[in-house]
Design a protein around this motif. Structure first.
Motif, PDB file in Angstrom:
ATOM      1  N   ARG A 119     -22.279 -21.097 -24.394  1.00 56.73           N
ATOM      2  CA  ARG A 119     -21.038 -20.372 -24.646  1.00 56.73           C
ATOM      3  C   ARG A 119     -21.319 -18.882 -24.776  1.00 56.73           C
ATOM      4  NH1 ARG A 119     -16.830 -22.041 -27.445  1.00 56.73           N
ATOM      5  NH2 ARG A 119     -15.982 -20.107 -26.599  1.00 56.73           N
ATOM      6  N   PHE A 120     -20.447 -18.064 -24.170  1.00 57.62           N
ATOM      7  CA  PHE A 120     -20.493 -16.612 -24.318  1.00 57.62           C
ATOM      8  C   PHE A 120     -19.088 -16.140 -24.670  1.00 57.62           C
ATOM      9  CE2 PHE A 120     -23.874 -17.716 -21.374  1.00 57.62           C
ATOM     10  CZ  PHE A 120     -24.960 -17.028 -21.907  1.00 57.62           C
ATOM     11  N   LEU A 140     -12.462 -35.230 -25.228  1.00 61.38           N
ATOM     12  CA  LEU A 140     -11.988 -35.519 -23.882  1.00 61.38           C
ATOM     13  C   LEU A 140     -13.029 -35.234 -22.790  1.00 61.38           C
ATOM     14  CD1 LEU A 140      -8.390 -34.004 -24.160  1.00 61.38           C
ATOM     15  CD2 LEU A 140      -9.055 -36.406 -24.357  1.00 61.38           C
ATOM     16  N   ASP A 141     -14.170 -34.665 -23.178  1.00 63.44           N
ATOM     17  CA  ASP A 141     -15.196 -34.254 -22.211  1.00 63.44           C
ATOM     18  C   ASP A 141     -14.608 -33.270 -21.197  1.00 63.44           C
ATOM     19  OD1 ASP A 141     -17.673 -34.078 -21.035  1.00 63.44           O
ATOM     20  OD2 ASP A 141     -17.379 -35.832 -19.736  1.00 63.44           O
ATOM     21  N   ILE A 142     -13.896 -32.255 -21.711  1.00 64.75           N
ATOM     22  CA  ILE A 142     -13.444 -31.130 -20.911  1.00 64.75           C
ATOM     23  C   ILE A 142     -13.987 -29.863 -21.572  1.00 64.75           C
ATOM     24  CG2 ILE A 142     -11.398 -32.281 -20.041  1.00 64.75           C
ATOM     25  CD1 ILE A 142      -9.740 -30.837 -22.082  1.00 64.75           C
ATOM     26  N   HIS A 143     -14.155 -28.786 -20.791  1.00 66.45           N
ATOM     27  CA  HIS A 143     -14.956 -27.687 -21.315  1.00 66.45           C
ATOM     28  C   HIS A 143     -14.393 -26.315 -20.955  1.00 66.45           C
ATOM     29  CE1 HIS A 143     -17.714 -30.797 -22.435  1.00 66.45           C
ATOM     30  NE2 HIS A 143     -17.624 -31.271 -21.205  1.00 66.45           N
ATOM     31  N   ILE A 144     -14.660 -25.367 -21.846  1.00 66.64           N
ATOM     32  CA  ILE A 144     -14.149 -24.007 -21.722  1.00 66.64           C
ATOM     33  C   ILE A 144     -14.837 -23.291 -20.561  1.00 66.64           C
ATOM     34  CG2 ILE A 144     -14.015 -21.771 -22.891  1.00 66.64           C
ATOM     35  CD1 ILE A 144     -13.858 -23.364 -25.553  1.00 66.64           C
ATOM     36  N   VAL A 145     -14.037 -22.692 -19.694  1.00 67.32           N
ATOM     37  CA  VAL A 145     -14.555 -21.988 -18.523  1.00 67.32           C
ATOM     38  C   VAL A 145     -14.894 -20.534 -18.873  1.00 67.32           C
ATOM     39  CG1 VAL A 145     -13.933 -21.161 -16.222  1.00 67.32           C
ATOM     40  CG2 VAL A 145     -13.376 -23.508 -16.909  1.00 67.32           C
ATOM     41  N   ASN A 146     -14.148 -19.940 -19.803  1.00 63.10           N
ATOM     42  CA  ASN A 146     -14.378 -18.541 -20.191  1.00 63.10           C
ATOM     43  C   ASN A 146     -15.846 -18.284 -20.494  1.00 63.10           C
ATOM     44  OD1 ASN A 146     -11.684 -19.543 -20.866  1.00 63.10           O
ATOM     45  ND2 ASN A 146     -11.276 -17.508 -21.704  1.00 63.10           N
ATOM     46  N   GLY A 147     -16.393 -17.208 -19.926  1.00 63.81           N
ATOM     47  CA  GLY A 147     -17.765 -16.811 -20.216  1.00 63.81           C
ATOM     48  C   GLY A 147     -18.827 -17.562 -19.450  1.00 63.81           C
ATOM     49  N   ARG A 148     -18.422 -18.496 -18.591  1.00 67.08           N
ATOM     50  CA  ARG A 148     -19.407 -19.337 -17.901  1.00 67.08           C
ATOM     51  C   ARG A 148     -19.432 -19.154 -16.397  1.00 67.08           C
ATOM     52  NH1 ARG A 148     -18.213 -24.508 -21.776  1.00 67.08           N
ATOM     53  NH2 ARG A 148     -20.131 -24.390 -23.013  1.00 67.08           N
ATOM     54  N   PHE A 149     -18.443 -18.486 -15.850  1.00 61.32           N
ATOM     55  CA  PHE A 149     -18.333 -18.410 -14.392  1.00 61.32           C
ATOM     56  C   PHE A 149     -17.977 -17.009 -13.933  1.00 61.32           C
ATOM     57  CE2 PHE A 149     -17.693 -22.880 -15.256  1.00 61.32           C
ATOM     58  CZ  PHE A 149     -18.293 -23.528 -14.187  1.00 61.32           C
ATOM     59  N   TYR A 153     -19.108 -14.272 -16.335  1.00 60.13           N
ATOM     60  CA  TYR A 153     -20.351 -14.984 -16.665  1.00 60.13           C
ATOM     61  C   TYR A 153     -21.183 -14.206 -17.679  1.00 60.13           C
ATOM     62  CZ  TYR A 153     -24.997 -17.040 -15.925  1.00 60.13           C
ATOM     63  OH  TYR A 153     -26.223 -17.625 -16.097  1.00 60.13           O
ATOM     64  N   MET A 154     -21.524 -14.868 -18.780  1.00 63.01           N
ATOM     65  CA  MET A 154     -22.325 -14.309 -19.869  1.00 63.01           C
ATOM     66  C   MET A 154     -21.632 -13.124 -20.556  1.00 63.01           C
ATOM     67  SD  MET A 154     -26.249 -14.541 -18.416  1.00 63.01           S
ATOM     68  CE  MET A 154     -26.937 -14.141 -20.035  1.00 63.01           C
ATOM     69  N   ILE A 155     -20.308 -13.040 -20.405  1.00 62.07           N
ATOM     70  CA  ILE A 155     -19.543 -11.968 -21.052  1.00 62.07           C
ATOM     71  C   ILE A 155     -18.575 -12.558 -22.068  1.00 62.07           C
ATOM     72  CG2 ILE A 155     -17.885 -10.097 -20.726  1.00 62.07           C
ATOM     73  CD1 ILE A 155     -19.091  -9.674 -17.937  1.00 62.07           C
ATOM     74  N   GLY A 156     -17.654 -13.374 -21.589  1.00 62.46           N
ATOM     75  CA  GLY A 156     -16.653 -13.943 -22.474  1.00 62.46           C
ATOM     76  C   GLY A 156     -15.681 -12.879 -22.957  1.00 62.46           C
ATOM     77  N   GLY A 157     -15.052 -12.187 -22.022  1.00 64.24           N
ATOM     78  CA  GLY A 157     -14.173 -11.078 -22.358  1.00 64.24           C
ATOM     79  C   GLY A 157     -12.999 -11.483 -23.231  1.00 64.24           C
ATOM     80  N   THR A 158     -12.580 -10.565 -24.104  1.00 65.10           N
ATOM     81  CA  THR A 158     -11.439 -10.839 -24.982  1.00 65.10           C
ATOM     82  C   THR A 158     -10.154 -10.858 -24.156  1.00 65.10           C
ATOM     83  OG1 THR A 158     -11.269  -8.472 -25.488  1.00 65.10           O
ATOM     84  CG2 THR A 158     -12.525  -9.839 -27.011  1.00 65.10           C
ATOM     85  N   THR A 159      -9.200 -11.653 -24.610  1.00 63.17           N
ATOM     86  CA  THR A 159      -7.964 -11.823 -23.855  1.00 63.17           C
ATOM     87  C   THR A 159      -6.736 -11.304 -24.593  1.00 63.17           C
ATOM     88  OG1 THR A 159      -7.507 -14.031 -24.777  1.00 63.17           O
ATOM     89  CG2 THR A 159      -8.918 -13.913 -22.815  1.00 63.17           C
TER      90      THR A 159
END
Length: 267
Positions: A119-120, A140-149, A153-159
């Motif tokens: 996570r980032f 549910l085995d679903i996952h956060i995309v933010n910060g990963r693609f 990627y490796m940022i996780g910018g604020t929204t």
């Protein structure tokens, strides 16, 4: 198209389910657009995430299409882990076997595809909605995309307001392997009060050669990803044009111009 049958099986009114067929990207998938009230709101409920969990399970049981959730969750998750890693020794001790769906380690499977599972997030704060959202992901085995693609990627910018991350794109493992790019776009006060748009690009085929974050030209043919181009249906051209009410547009334009006149007088 709107997922009409979802209203027959779902109890939560906080998710609008939209069904995309193969003609869009070459595969079927479901998208749930949601808004979760913040913790101080009179509309907030402690059961809201449990309701979404139940509805998601019903949605997935109705068909085998992968699914995702996107929207304003009012959830600050920091860098909390959103994977449930089940140790083999624990699984065996509890009587599970390798054929059990819960026994599979999604984290390792995605890492084998070259997908980042760390996570980032530039927002390191957590709140109750954030803990509930992470628990939903694990359940549910679903996952956060933010910060990963992609560009995030490796940022996780604020929204939200340059300080918080509360808007997310969350996807099932099947969709994670089809993500080409994710980014937090620039804030536009014509679109929102403080929220930045989040943009996710999907591709028709699975990405199994190791995730490429550099989208520039490359000599490596395997890193070139073909995008689907959407074109207008000429047979529906007039239907689109006739949808616009020129009278209503003219009235709206006049109201906007009147606002500018009033503003100039006050200044």
């Amino acid at each position: 198209s709107l997922c009409d049958w979802s209203s027959d099986v779902c109890s939560s009114d906080l998710v609008l389910w939209i069904q995309f067929n193969k003609e869009v990207l070459g595969f079927d998938f479901l998208l749930g657009a949601t808004y979760i009230p913040h913790q101080g709101s009179v509309f907030h409920s402690n059961d809201v995430f449990d309701d979404i969990i139940q509805d998601y399970i019903l949605i997935r049981n109705h068909g085998d299409a992968p699914a995702c959730l996107v929207g304003d969750f009012n959830a600050r998750t920091g860098t909390l882990n959103d994977f449930l890693v089940l140790e083999e020794a624990v699984a065996i001790e509890t009587g599970m076997d390798s054929n059990d769906v819960l026994f599979s380690n999604t984290k390792e499977e995605l890492e084998d595809c070259g997908i980042c599972t760390d996570r980032f997030n530039m927002d390191g704060v957590t709140n109750n909605n954030g803990f509930a959202l992470v628990d939903l992901c694990k359940t549910l085995d679903i996952h956060i995309v933010n910060g990963r693609f992609g560009k995030d990627y490796m940022i996780g910018g604020t929204t939200f307001g340059d300080t918080s991350t509360i808007d997310y794109f969350i996807a099932s493992p099947e969709l994670l392997t089809r993500i080409y790019n994710f980014e937090v776009d620039c804030f536009d006060n014509c679109m929102s009060d403080k929220h930045c748009p989040i943009v996710t690009e999907l591709v028709p085929r699975r990405q199994n050669q190791g995730y490429e974050h550099d989208t520039t030209n490359s000599d490596n043919a395997e890193s070139v990803i073909t995008k689907t181009k959407v074109t207008w249906d000429n047979e529906k051209k007039m239907l689109f044009c006739n949808t616009f009410n020129e009278t209503s547009i003219a009235e709206l334009k006049q109201e906007i111009e009147d606002l500018y006149v009033v503003g100039d007088r006050k200044s």
